[in-house]
Motif scaffolding. Structure first.
Motif, PDB file in Angstrom:
ATOM      1  N   SER A  95       0.869  -1.270  -0.060  1.00 34.51           N
ATOM      2  CA  SER A  95       0.105   0.068  -0.008  1.00 34.51           C
ATOM      3  C   SER A  95       0.854   1.073   0.010  1.00 34.51           C
ATOM      4  O   SER A  95       2.167   1.168   0.524  1.00 34.51           O
ATOM      5  CB  SER A  95      -1.065   0.029   1.259  1.00 34.51           C
ATOM      6  OG  SER A  95      -0.255   0.473   2.383  1.00 34.51           O
ATOM      7  N   PRO A  96       0.401   2.343  -0.340  1.00 33.75           N
ATOM      8  CA  PRO A  96       1.077   3.679  -0.470  1.00 33.75           C
ATOM      9  C   PRO A  96       1.614   3.909   0.985  1.00 33.75           C
ATOM     10  O   PRO A  96       2.806   4.886   1.138  1.00 33.75           O
ATOM     11  CB  PRO A  96       0.017   4.818  -0.527  1.00 33.75           C
ATOM     12  CG  PRO A  96      -0.945   4.059  -1.479  1.00 33.75           C
ATOM     13  CD  PRO A  96      -1.120   2.790  -0.976  1.00 33.75           C
ATOM     14  N   LEU A  97       1.327   3.206   2.176  1.00 34.99           N
ATOM     15  CA  LEU A  97       1.505   3.605   3.603  1.00 34.99           C
ATOM     16  C   LEU A  97       2.605   2.538   3.943  1.00 34.99           C
ATOM     17  O   LEU A  97       3.204   2.795   5.083  1.00 34.99           O
ATOM     18  CB  LEU A  97       0.454   3.652   4.497  1.00 34.99           C
ATOM     19  CG  LEU A  97      -0.760   4.950   4.016  1.00 34.99           C
ATOM     20  CD1 LEU A  97      -1.779   4.560   5.258  1.00 34.99           C
ATOM     21  CD2 LEU A  97      -0.071   6.019   3.805  1.00 34.99           C
TER      22      LEU A  97
ATOM     23  N   LEU B  40       7.101   8.284   3.980  1.00 34.13           N
ATOM     24  CA  LEU B  40       6.170   8.958   4.868  1.00 34.13           C
ATOM     25  C   LEU B  40       7.023   9.545   5.917  1.00 34.13           C
ATOM     26  O   LEU B  40       6.440  10.284   6.937  1.00 34.13           O
ATOM     27  CB  LEU B  40       5.404   8.091   5.678  1.00 34.13           C
ATOM     28  CG  LEU B  40       4.522   7.177   4.481  1.00 34.13           C
ATOM     29  CD1 LEU B  40       3.866   6.076   5.367  1.00 34.13           C
ATOM     30  CD2 LEU B  40       3.739   7.887   3.848  1.00 34.13           C
ATOM     31  N   ALA B  41       8.330   9.347   6.114  1.00 36.59           N
ATOM     32  CA  ALA B  41       9.242  10.011   7.207  1.00 36.59           C
ATOM     33  C   ALA B  41       8.586   9.588   8.443  1.00 36.59           C
ATOM     34  O   ALA B  41       8.703  10.382   9.458  1.00 36.59           O
ATOM     35  CB  ALA B  41       9.492  11.437   7.067  1.00 36.59           C
TER      36      ALA B  41
ATOM     37  N   ARG C 273       2.298  15.150   2.939  1.00 37.41           N
ATOM     38  CA  ARG C 273       2.275  14.070   3.892  1.00 37.41           C
ATOM     39  C   ARG C 273       3.631  13.008   3.342  1.00 37.41           C
ATOM     40  O   ARG C 273       4.165  12.205   4.247  1.00 37.41           O
ATOM     41  CB  ARG C 273       1.225  13.641   4.257  1.00 37.41           C
ATOM     42  CG  ARG C 273       0.291  14.464   4.930  1.00 37.41           C
ATOM     43  CD  ARG C 273      -1.174  13.840   5.228  1.00 37.41           C
ATOM     44  NE  ARG C 273      -1.992  15.059   5.850  1.00 37.41           N
ATOM     45  CZ  ARG C 273      -2.500  16.047   5.108  1.00 37.41           C
ATOM     46  NH1 ARG C 273      -2.303  16.186   4.026  1.00 37.41           N
ATOM     47  NH2 ARG C 273      -3.331  16.921   6.017  1.00 37.41           N
ATOM     48  N   ALA C 274       3.598  12.674   2.070  1.00 35.57           N
ATOM     49  CA  ALA C 274       4.299  11.817   1.531  1.00 35.57           C
ATOM     50  C   ALA C 274       5.094  12.622   0.047  1.00 35.57           C
ATOM     51  O   ALA C 274       4.587  13.180  -0.415  1.00 35.57           O
ATOM     52  CB  ALA C 274       3.519  10.643   1.492  1.00 35.57           C
ATOM     53  N   LEU C 275       6.341  11.803  -0.014  1.00 29.25           N
ATOM     54  CA  LEU C 275       7.064  12.136  -1.283  1.00 29.25           C
ATOM     55  C   LEU C 275       7.672  10.986  -1.981  1.00 29.25           C
ATOM     56  O   LEU C 275       8.063   9.995  -1.136  1.00 29.25           O
ATOM     57  CB  LEU C 275       8.180  13.077  -0.721  1.00 29.25           C
ATOM     58  CG  LEU C 275       9.361  13.191  -1.585  1.00 29.25           C
ATOM     59  CD1 LEU C 275       8.935  14.293  -2.762  1.00 29.25           C
ATOM     60  CD2 LEU C 275      10.507  14.007  -1.146  1.00 29.25           C
TER      61      LEU C 275
ATOM     62  N   PHE D  82      14.712  15.850   5.762  1.00 32.99           N
ATOM     63  CA  PHE D  82      13.201  16.200   5.802  1.00 32.99           C
ATOM     64  C   PHE D  82      12.909  16.822   6.971  1.00 32.99           C
ATOM     65  O   PHE D  82      13.453  16.809   7.800  1.00 32.99           O
ATOM     66  CB  PHE D  82      12.387  14.835   6.114  1.00 32.99           C
ATOM     67  CG  PHE D  82      12.064  13.963   4.896  1.00 32.99           C
ATOM     68  CD1 PHE D  82      10.927  14.287   3.963  1.00 32.99           C
ATOM     69  CD2 PHE D  82      12.840  12.857   4.462  1.00 32.99           C
ATOM     70  CE1 PHE D  82      10.791  13.745   2.720  1.00 32.99           C
ATOM     71  CE2 PHE D  82      12.467  12.022   3.142  1.00 32.99           C
ATOM     72  CZ  PHE D  82      11.639  12.568   2.530  1.00 32.99           C
ATOM     73  N   ILE D  83      11.954  17.850   6.827  1.00 33.20           N
ATOM     74  CA  ILE D  83      11.665  18.741   7.983  1.00 33.20           C
ATOM     75  C   ILE D  83      10.163  18.131   8.336  1.00 33.20           C
ATOM     76  O   ILE D  83       9.273  18.521   7.396  1.00 33.20           O
ATOM     77  CB  ILE D  83      11.674  20.213   7.666  1.00 33.20           C
ATOM     78  CG1 ILE D  83      13.257  20.531   7.291  1.00 33.20           C
ATOM     79  CG2 ILE D  83      11.065  20.951   8.799  1.00 33.20           C
ATOM     80  CD1 ILE D  83      13.336  22.095   7.051  1.00 33.20           C
TER      81      ILE D  83
END
Length: 771
Positions: free
Chosen positions: A22-24, A646-647, A742-744, A765-766
């Motif tokens: 999944s994307p997550l 998702l960092a 929220r995601a890259l 990431f910040i």
């Protein structure tokens, strides 16, 4: 206000494509798409070279028009140990009805045609692929379209000859004579007469029994058990035996396995000849035989029936024999005893000469009163009743694998001595059968194949020691695999390169592909790296808008060594022999170091005449496919799309102020173009950032594309001979990224005509406080 910051590095792509996440939950070191890149073992990726004809290529006239090609089979096979010579290995190309032969131990495959440059006609219609297997230097060729034959190569004359294989079995079936086993009839039909002869009776004993008993022997009676002490048949002795309803042994007659009825008639001819005490050379034989046959009852027609109209289509060497199968049984004029060969696997005697290639029977007569035993070296057949449409036989170190449409079985010896005619077992491995016979690939003791539900391997379980099927696509590329049209999966072709340890499968996913017209035309390649256990793809399209553009039709794994002509001096007592002051030598083939890589059988259509074929490989440094065809070629894009990062938190927004890319520098020198100097083998890499799970520009979350490969300082060459000593082997660039989310994800694409060797990248990431 930011609450945390950190840098994420991406320096490995060893897991290749993963679509089953999944994307997550996207796994590390993987990507949504990896196309036209080479996945390297060190974790980096490199742009593949362009597909182009091999160096010094020769295009061979296939003798077919492009229209005829549309329904013709195109395939590549390998003939190992040709003429029992380890220095001879032929590539066998099928185009329609014809076969061509090429020396695989030569670097330029297409330039080294054998059989004096001539093709060999298979005798089929050319729509079905041929299957081959090698044993003792011979090549066995099978197909659904013709009777099997073997090929023999004469080294001295460079000629390949063809001989049909006749398949012989003992008649263990007999004819349905409408009698119960222990019924002794008062009249003798020709069907029953044949059965008695096939069960060991002779005509004299049959007639003696009738004279004594007023009946004819039953299918349970055994002639040899009615002999007296002087070895003379006595019916009164035989009827004292309690045979019950156990059938007498059958199989005295050796018949053709496919033309059973005609073969039985020929056996009847033999008995007639014996009874009349005449030979085929006797001037009266034909007249007497014609009279005898004309006075037979109408039941004699049964001996002319029972013909298997289908063909053996596959073969494999195993345990010193040849195994045959792949019959999709269709019986003409059958009776109740006619065998359905659909699940049959024939095996020969131990092969010592070509005469054994079709002898699938035991040597001893099963009806003999002296020697009737089956022995280890005999031939025979094995029946797997529930096997439907057997696709392929694959020999392994331990067993012979049988892959069918509805499952997989293995045949192996029941002792450590291995397979014998007297000791073997058949085990069912699983019910997941093969979807594509040409997708089946042997990989160092493991078999991989395409099935309805995914890509499977068969390997030995370390705990149980048994073969077990495993779906290797289920958790990796199942969505990609399922998206391939069913007709394309059924015609996929596979091959394994033992040097690179990679499996390649060719398929066609074009919307117009129907699996009938130009069915052996491929535009996609799925690669599985067996060491990394990772998948990636290649796209190999013909030149757009050109009907005569070359196209890929098959896979060719070249050997790791080649043969070279070596001139050996002729010496007498240590002194060089000369003729007219010239040293006398003898030329022999010697092995030399080669390079293992995959070539591709390539078809060159011709709308104005006959098509041609040659071989190609990934070798074009211009990064276009088919450059040699028109000195322009077809541009292709190498692309990698990552999963979403998702960092650590899918709810919080993130920013990535910049990304640092790392590349291997590819420039190797300079060449003069248009009066100026340009770098040889330059690189380019376009990157765009995708925020918040964006998959379309309408989201407003896909950033502008930027060039990530840049030389950070000017390099001034001294001239054409300058080696481009830049001073650094790795190029690192810092690139600004706009946007947040929220995601890259990163989309990485090649630049036209340029190389790219990507080592990885890092992103700081910040992570924001607000959700």
């Amino acid at each position: 206000m930011p609450v945390s910051a950190g840098t994420k590095t991406y320096f490995s792509f060893v897991k290749g494509i993963v679509t089953e996440a999944s994307p997550l939950t996207y796994p590390e070191n993987s990507a949504v798409s990896v196309d036209n890149f080479l996945l390297k073992r060190d974790g980096s990726i490199a742009r593949r070279l362009g597909m182009d004809y091999e160096a010094n290529y020769v295009a061979h006239d296939a003798g077919l028009t492009s229209i005829a090609l549309a329904t013709s089979a195109v395939y590549f096979n390998i003939w190992n140990n040709v003429a029992n010579k380890p220095t001879l290995k032929f590539g066998v190309v099928q185009v329609g009805t014809d076969l061509w032969f090429f020396d695989m131990f030569k670097t330029d495959l297409s330039a080294n045609i054998k059989n004096s440059g001539a093709s060999l006609d298979t005798g089929g219609e050319g729509q079905e692929r041929v299957n081959i297997s090698s044993i003792n230097g011979y090549l066995i060729v099978t197909s659904k379209e013709f009777a099997p034959f073997y090929l023999e190569y004469d080294v001295a004359t460079d000629t390949v000859s063809k001989t049909t294989i006749g398949f012989s079995i003992r008649d263990l079936f007999g004819i349905d004579d409408d009698l119960t086993v222990n019924n002794r009839p008062t009249t003798l039909s020709d069907d029953h007469k044949y059965n008695l002869l096939n069960q060991g009776w002779d005509l004299t004993a049959i007639n003696t029994f009738y004279t004594s008993q007023g009946k004819y022997p039953s299918n349970a009676d055994i002639q040899s058990l009615g002999k007296d002490a002087d070895d003379v048949f006595d019916p009164t002795l035989m009827i004292k035996q309690a045979f019950g309803n156990t059938p007498a042994p059958r199989g005295r007659n050796i018949i053709n396995a496919f033309d059973r009825g005609l073969s039985r008639q020929q056996q009847a001819d033999v008995y007639i000849t014996s009874e009349l005490s005449i030979s085929r050379d006797d001037y009266a034989y034909d007249a007497i035989l014609a009279y005898y046959q004309s006075n037979l009852t109408s039941n004699f027609a049964a001996l002319l029936a029972d013909q298997e109209d289908s063909r053996i289509s596959i073969s494999a060497p195993y345990a010193g024999r040849v195994f045959y199968s792949g019959v999709e049984s269709l019986i003409l004029n059958p009776d109740k005893r006619s065998p359905d060969y659909t699940g049959f696997i024939f095996f020969t005697k131990l092969v010592s000469s070509v005469k054994d290639l079709g002898e699938c029977y035991q040597e001893a007569d099963p009806t003999s009163e002296h020697i009737s035993d089956l022995i280890d070296t005999d031939g025979g057949y094995i029946q797997i009743p529930d096997a439907a449409n057997i696709f392929k036989l694959v020999p392994t170190d331990r067993s012979l694998l049988v892959l069918a449409e509805n499952g997989v079985w293995e045949i192996l010896g029941d002792t450590d001595a291995g397979f014998t005619a007297t000791g073997y077992q058949v085990n069912k491995i699983g019910s997941i059968g093969a979807m594509s016979p040409s997708s089946i690939v042997e990989v160092e003791g493991v078999v991989a194949y395409w099935a309805e539900g995914g890509i499977y391997t068969l390997g030995y379980d370390q705990q149980s020691g048994f073969l077990r099927p495993q779906n290797i696509s289920a958790t990796t590329i199942q969505s990609l695999y399922s998206a391939i049209p069913s007709v394309a999966r059924k015609l996929a072709k596979g091959s394994f390169d033992p040097e690179t340890r990679r499996i390649s499968w060719l398929y066609n996913d074009s919307p117009s592909y129907d699996g009938y017209t130009d069915k052996f035309n491929y535009n996609r390649e799925l690669v599985f790296d067996t060491l990394l256990q990772a998948f990636y793809t290649n796209t190999i399209e013909p030149i757009s808008g050109d009907a005569d553009s070359p196209r890929v039709a098959g896979l060719v794994v070249m050997p790791t060594f080649v043969t070279v002509d070596y001139a050996n001096p002729v010496l007498v007592n240590g002194v060089q022999v000369q003729a007219n002051t010239v040293d006398v030598t003898v030329t022999t083939d010697e092995f030399s170091r080669g390079e293992s890589y995959t070539k591709y059988l390539t078809v060159l259509p011709n709308s104005a005449g006959n098509l041609k074929f040659t071989f190609s490989s990934y070798r074009g440094g211009s990064f276009t496919d088919w450059y040699t065809y028109d000195t322009a070629g077809e541009a292709y894009v190498s692309e990698l799309v990552t999963g979403f990062e998702l960092a650590g938190d899918s709810a919080k927004w993130k920013q990535a102020p910049y990304v640092s890319f790392h590349f291997t520098r590819t420039e190797t020198g300079f060449e003069e173009i248009g009066g100026g100097l340009e770098a040889i083998a330059p690189s380019g890499c376009f990157v765009s950032a995708r925020w918040d799970f964006a998959d379309h520009a309408n989201s407003g979350k896909i950033g502008a594309q930027f060039q990530a490969y840049r030389l950070l300082r000017n390099y001034i060459p001294t001239g054409v001979g300058d080696a481009f000593n830049y001073g650094q082997s790795v190029i690192v660039t810092k690139n600004k990224i706009r946007g947040r989310g929220r995601a890259l994800s990163m989309q990485i694409q090649s630049e036209a005509g340029k190389d790219m060797k990507l080592l990885g990248w890092s992103v700081p990431f910040i992570v924001g406080e607000a959700v």
